[in-house]
Structures are given as structure tokens and as C-alpha cells.
Design a protein around this motif. Structure first.
Motif, PDB file in Angstrom:
ATOM      1  N   ALA A  40      46.425 -18.918  51.751  1.00  0.00           N
ATOM      2  CA  ALA A  40      45.272 -18.429  52.527  1.00  0.00           C
ATOM      3  C   ALA A  40      45.573 -18.449  54.023  1.00  0.00           C
ATOM      4  O   ALA A  40      46.318 -19.310  54.500  1.00  0.00           O
ATOM      5  N   PRO A  41      44.972 -17.516  54.766  1.00  0.00           N
ATOM      6  CA  PRO A  41      45.087 -17.578  56.226  1.00  0.00           C
ATOM      7  C   PRO A  41      44.323 -18.783  56.740  1.00  0.00           C
ATOM      8  O   PRO A  41      43.172 -18.998  56.351  1.00  0.00           O
ATOM      9  N   MET A  42      44.947 -19.587  57.581  1.00  0.00           N
ATOM     10  CA  MET A  42      44.241 -20.750  58.144  1.00  0.00           C
ATOM     11  C   MET A  42      44.669 -20.947  59.595  1.00  0.00           C
ATOM     12  O   MET A  42      45.854 -21.170  59.888  1.00  0.00           O
ATOM     13  N   ASN A  64      45.692 -22.177  63.070  1.00  0.00           N
ATOM     14  CA  ASN A  64      46.494 -23.323  63.525  1.00  0.00           C
ATOM     15  C   ASN A  64      47.303 -23.994  62.425  1.00  0.00           C
ATOM     16  O   ASN A  64      47.874 -25.060  62.632  1.00  0.00           O
ATOM     17  N   LEU A  65      47.314 -23.412  61.258  1.00  0.00           N
ATOM     18  CA  LEU A  65      48.047 -24.035  60.151  1.00  0.00           C
ATOM     19  C   LEU A  65      49.076 -23.099  59.509  1.00  0.00           C
ATOM     20  O   LEU A  65      50.206 -23.521  59.242  1.00  0.00           O
ATOM     21  N   THR A  66      48.715 -21.843  59.269  1.00  0.00           N
ATOM     22  CA  THR A  66      49.665 -21.006  58.513  1.00  0.00           C
ATOM     23  C   THR A  66      50.574 -20.206  59.468  1.00  0.00           C
ATOM     24  O   THR A  66      50.782 -19.012  59.310  1.00  0.00           O
ATOM     25  N   TYR A 111      49.743 -10.072  57.395  1.00  0.00           N
ATOM     26  CA  TYR A 111      49.160 -10.425  58.693  1.00  0.00           C
ATOM     27  C   TYR A 111      47.653 -10.242  58.631  1.00  0.00           C
ATOM     28  O   TYR A 111      47.169  -9.158  58.304  1.00  0.00           O
ATOM     29  N   GLN A 112      46.946 -11.319  58.933  1.00  0.00           N
ATOM     30  CA  GLN A 112      45.484 -11.201  58.938  1.00  0.00           C
ATOM     31  C   GLN A 112      44.988 -10.917  60.350  1.00  0.00           C
ATOM     32  O   GLN A 112      45.331 -11.634  61.300  1.00  0.00           O
ATOM     33  N   LEU A 113      44.152  -9.903  60.469  1.00  0.00           N
ATOM     34  CA  LEU A 113      43.651  -9.512  61.786  1.00  0.00           C
ATOM     35  C   LEU A 113      42.186  -9.859  61.945  1.00  0.00           C
ATOM     36  O   LEU A 113      41.377  -9.639  61.035  1.00  0.00           O
ATOM     37  N   LEU A 173      42.071  -7.652  56.771  1.00  0.00           N
ATOM     38  CA  LEU A 173      41.003  -7.690  57.772  1.00  0.00           C
ATOM     39  C   LEU A 173      40.109  -8.883  57.470  1.00  0.00           C
ATOM     40  O   LEU A 173      39.601  -9.018  56.348  1.00  0.00           O
ATOM     41  N   ASN A 174      39.915  -9.720  58.467  1.00  0.00           N
ATOM     42  CA  ASN A 174      39.065 -10.895  58.279  1.00  0.00           C
ATOM     43  C   ASN A 174      37.598 -10.490  58.373  1.00  0.00           C
ATOM     44  O   ASN A 174      37.093 -10.181  59.443  1.00  0.00           O
ATOM     45  N   CYS A 175      36.927 -10.491  57.225  1.00  0.00           N
ATOM     46  CA  CYS A 175      35.476 -10.257  57.190  1.00  0.00           C
ATOM     47  C   CYS A 175      34.813 -11.483  56.578  1.00  0.00           C
ATOM     48  O   CYS A 175      33.730 -11.382  55.965  1.00  0.00           O
ATOM     49  N   LEU A 201      38.158 -12.569  47.641  1.00  0.00           N
ATOM     50  CA  LEU A 201      36.751 -13.006  47.595  1.00  0.00           C
ATOM     51  C   LEU A 201      36.670 -14.528  47.608  1.00  0.00           C
ATOM     52  O   LEU A 201      37.129 -15.196  46.677  1.00  0.00           O
ATOM     53  N   HIS A 202      36.087 -15.019  48.680  1.00  0.00           N
ATOM     54  CA  HIS A 202      35.792 -16.449  48.820  1.00  0.00           C
ATOM     55  C   HIS A 202      34.291 -16.572  48.527  1.00  0.00           C
ATOM     56  O   HIS A 202      33.460 -16.304  49.400  1.00  0.00           O
ATOM     57  N   PRO A 203      33.938 -16.944  47.284  1.00  0.00           N
ATOM     58  CA  PRO A 203      32.549 -16.797  46.863  1.00  0.00           C
ATOM     59  C   PRO A 203      31.616 -17.914  47.358  1.00  0.00           C
ATOM     60  O   PRO A 203      31.078 -18.697  46.584  1.00  0.00           O
ATOM     61  N   ALA A 231      41.033 -14.317  43.986  1.00  0.00           N
ATOM     62  CA  ALA A 231      40.059 -15.413  44.056  1.00  0.00           C
ATOM     63  C   ALA A 231      40.500 -16.452  45.074  1.00  0.00           C
ATOM     64  O   ALA A 231      41.682 -16.784  45.158  1.00  0.00           O
ATOM     65  N   ASN A 232      39.546 -16.967  45.827  1.00  0.00           N
ATOM     66  CA  ASN A 232      39.855 -18.016  46.818  1.00  0.00           C
ATOM     67  C   ASN A 232      38.696 -19.008  46.887  1.00  0.00           C
ATOM     68  O   ASN A 232      37.541 -18.643  46.723  1.00  0.00           O
ATOM     69  N   GLY A 233      39.069 -20.261  47.156  1.00  0.00           N
ATOM     70  CA  GLY A 233      38.067 -21.303  47.373  1.00  0.00           C
ATOM     71  C   GLY A 233      38.183 -22.423  46.368  1.00  0.00           C
ATOM     72  O   GLY A 233      37.955 -22.216  45.176  1.00  0.00           O
ATOM     73  N   ASP A 234      38.609 -23.606  46.826  1.00  0.00           N
ATOM     74  CA  ASP A 234      38.628 -24.816  45.997  1.00  0.00           C
ATOM     75  C   ASP A 234      39.633 -24.798  44.855  1.00  0.00           C
ATOM     76  O   ASP A 234      39.543 -25.626  43.947  1.00  0.00           O
ATOM     77  N   ILE A 235      40.562 -23.858  44.847  1.00  0.00           N
ATOM     78  CA  ILE A 235      41.533 -23.819  43.746  1.00  0.00           C
ATOM     79  C   ILE A 235      42.635 -24.833  44.083  1.00  0.00           C
ATOM     80  O   ILE A 235      43.291 -24.727  45.113  1.00  0.00           O
TER      81      ILE A 235
END
Ligand SMILES: Cc1cc2nc3c(=O)[nH]c(=O)nc-3n(C[C@H](O)[C@H](O)[C@H](O)COP(=O)(O)O)c2cc1C
Length: 340
Positions: free
Chosen positions: A28-30, A32-34, A83-85, A110-112, A184-186, A215-219
């Protein structure tokens, strides 16, 4: 596919615009970390389809030097990099994407999804998702200017009674503007990471769109997914953030559960990679941001956390982590990143 996901989850390689992501596992894009240093560390263990950069302010890209910029640089060793923008308006977007093409990104995202107040105030991230026509205009330009995989990372939108119809309206806009996949980060825009991600929604949402869902979130890893086949059987990929930061070997171990990891070597390499890209102050800042995640591996991880946060300089920060590891600290059998 080499990884250890059961067939029932149908995690076949994901091909977007001719680019194959195999396995369809993503960092995942993060912020200061990735950065490249951490991505190099993950690359040492392999096992993923692509690594996402931290969110990059699109306007900043025009002024950055690809060879020196710690935000933009990538090494061949990292494998595929998306690359996440963070785009707040369409101003100069074609020039920005043309400039970025020099790095040969394996995808643009694209970061939405980001709902941090500073990002929302700039009308970016999750705020952009709330303005469908502005979002459509930005995606249209990105699609016109970039021929490779184009993804959009989203949340569920605002928590209101009509959230489903609003979400589907926006997803259909993204479909018609030529997006290739959705991450999708639900969680709703208003929700912090403490509330569990709503994985049970993937089936319902996947049934309403032709776009592949990541899928993203808590995995937390292969076992987490294996235990919940009904929640994940409709998705085409999985994205992990905090757990992959805490355990940079996560993707490698997914592929090879018996992979053994020398923690001292992990720290030495990571510190070396940070020192390659950042001056000592900035390297120390990045190390301090990473340490709370790494500390989750240990029963008394707070000792490590405190030792590093209180370190007066880079050398002592590195030494303190290595000294902590030399004590043979007790490891947690399963780790939690709650609160991070
Ligand atoms: C410190 C931190 C920084 C983040 N930065 C970004 C970012 O730059 N772009 C983005 O889309 N999401 C960002 N996120 C959200 C993550 O990409 C991810 O959606 C979230 O952490 C949930 O996934 P996880 O449970 O696997 O960590 C960030 C999250 C954290 C904790």
C-alpha cells in the motif's frame, strides 16, 4: 502462480493494459514509509506483484530530479513500482505525467482515499472522490496522457444513508473514464483505522462493476485471507500496508512460509538503504517512523520504540535497535498493528 493462496480465492495474476502483476499482492502507498529504501528492503524478500510509492504531490514532481529525489527514485531491484499521485487540480497535469513517464512507472494510481484533514483541505484524496465531475476531469487527463495501468484508490465515501448509490455512481464514472482497476479500502471517509475494514462488502461491490477490485485494509497475511474465503473470493488482488511495514518479509513469506528471517540483517540493510538516500537527520526521522511498526513483532516492543524515539542521533538510533535485537527479545506469534 507461485504464492500459497488457495485456488478458491482465484488470486490469479492480474493483467492490466498488458502489464502482469504476479502475484496480485501489492504494498500500500504510505506517506513517509513506502520510499525507495523501504521498497528495496521488501524487494530483498520478493513475493509481490508491485510496490506503491507514498502519495506524491503531483505538482512537486515537475521540480524533482529523478536520480536524486528520495521520493521519486526507484531501483531496478524494486521490481514493479506504481506511483501514487495526489492531484488537487488539473493544472499542468499533462506536463507532470509526461515528466513522470521518464521513470517508466508500471502504473499510476490516483489517491481518492486519503481523508487526512490537510489533504481534504487541499481538495485532494477522499475530498476529490466527493466531487465526481472534478474527479472525472482529472482521471480523463490522466487516461489521455498515460497508456499504462491506471488505478484509483478509494474508500466508501461519506457515511450517509445513500452511500451505496453515491459509491456506485462514482465507480461507474471511473469505469467510463478508462480506469483499469480500483483499490478499495472499505471504510467510510469519516472512519479512522481503528474500526475494522468492511471486507464483507467486496462481493456486493464487485458484482456491480466490471473493474477488478484490489482489497485493502487490515489484511495481515495469507492466513487472514485463507480464513475468510467468502469475503475475498470476488477480489482480483490484495494490498497490504501496516503489516508489510512491520514485517517487510510478509510477501516473501506468503510465497514461502518457511522463509527464515534474520532480524539483525533486516535492520542493518534497512539502515544502509536509508543512509544511501537520506542525510542522517532525515534517515533518522524515517527510521523513527518505521520503528513502531517493527516493534509490533516483539512482546516488549515498547522498549525498542522508546529507545529509538529517544536516540539523539542517527548512529545511536541504529545501535539501539541492534542492541535490542542482541538481547534475543521474545517475538509475538501474531502481530497487531492496531493504533498505528
Ligand atoms: C502512516 C500511514 C500513511 C499512509 N499514507 C497513505 C498514502 O500516502 N496514500 C494512500 O492512499 N493511503 C495512505 N495510507 C492508507 C494505507 O494505504 C491503507 O489504506 C491503510 O493503512 C489500510 O491498510 P492496512 O490495514 O493494510 O494498513 C496511509 C496509512 C498510514 C497508517
Amino acid at each position: 502462480m507461485e504464492n500459497d493462496v488457495p485456488d478458491s480465492l482465484q488470486l490469479k495474476s492480474l493483467v492490466l493494459r498488458g502489464t502482469r502483476f504476479d502475484p496480485p499482492l501489492f504494498l500500500a502507498p504510505m506517506a513517509n514509509l513506502t520510499h525507495s529504501a523501504l521498497r528495496r528492503l521488501l524487494a530483498d524478500f520478493g513475493g509481490y506483484g508491485a510496490l506503491f510509492t507514498e502519495m506524491l504531490s503531483a505538482k512537486m514532481i515537475l521540480h524533482e530530479n529523478f536520480t536524486h529525489s528520495p521520493w521519486l527514485k526507484r531501483r531496478p531491484h524494486e521490481g514493479k513500482v506504481v506511483y501514487q499521485l495526489l492531484v488537487t487540480d488539473a493544472d499542468k497535469l499533462p506536463e507532470i505525467i509526461a515528466h513522470l513517464s521518464g521513470l517508466q512507472p508500471d502504473g499510476l494510481d490516483l489517491n481518492c482515499a486519503c481523508s487526512a484533514p490537510t489533504i481534504m483541505q487541499q481538495h485532494g484524496g477522499a475530498a476529490l472522490f466527493e466531487e465526481p465531475s472534478r474527479m472525472a476531469g482529472i482521471v480523463r487527463i490522466m487516461r489521455r496522457c498515460y497508456a499504462g495501468p491506471l488505478t484509483v484508490k478509494i474508500r466508501l465515501g461519506r457515511q450517509r444513508d445513500d452511500w451505496r448509490s453515491r459509491l456506485m455512481e462514482r465507480i461507474h464514472i471511473l469505469e467510463s473514464e478508462g480506469v483499469d482497476a480500483l483499490i478499495l479500502h472499505p471504510r467510510f471517509l469519516e472512519e479512522k483505522l481503528r474500526r475494522l475494514a468492511r471486507h464483507d462488502l467486496y462481493g456486493e461491490i464487485a458484482a456491480c462493476t466490471r473493474l477488478p477490485l484490489i482489497a485493502n485494509g487490515d489484511i495481515s497475511g495469507a492466513e487472514y485471507v485463507r480464513m475468510r474465503p467468502a469475503q475475498f473470493d470476488s477480489v482480483s488482488g490484495l494490498m497490504m500496508g501496516r503489516h508489510a511495514i512491520a514485517q517487510p518479509w510478509l510477501f516473501g513469506q506468503w510465497r514461502n512460509p518457511s522463509l527464515s528471517v534474520d532480524l539483525g540483517e533486516v535492520v542493518r540493510r534497512f539502515c544502509g538503504y536509508l543512509a544511501d538516500d537520506f542525510n542522517p537527520d532525515k534517515a533518522m526521522r524515517r527510521l523513527k517512523i518505521w520503528t513502531p511498526y517493527f516493534a509490533c513483532n516483539f512482546v516488549y516492543g515498547h522498549t525498542l520504540f522508546k529507545a529509538v524515539q529517544g536516540a539523539p542521533d542517527w548512529e545511536r538510533a541504529v545501535t539501539r535497535i541492534l542492541e535490542f535485537l542482541d538481547t534475543g527479545p521474545e517475538r509475538r506469534t501474531s502481530i497487531s498493528v492496531d493504533g498505528l
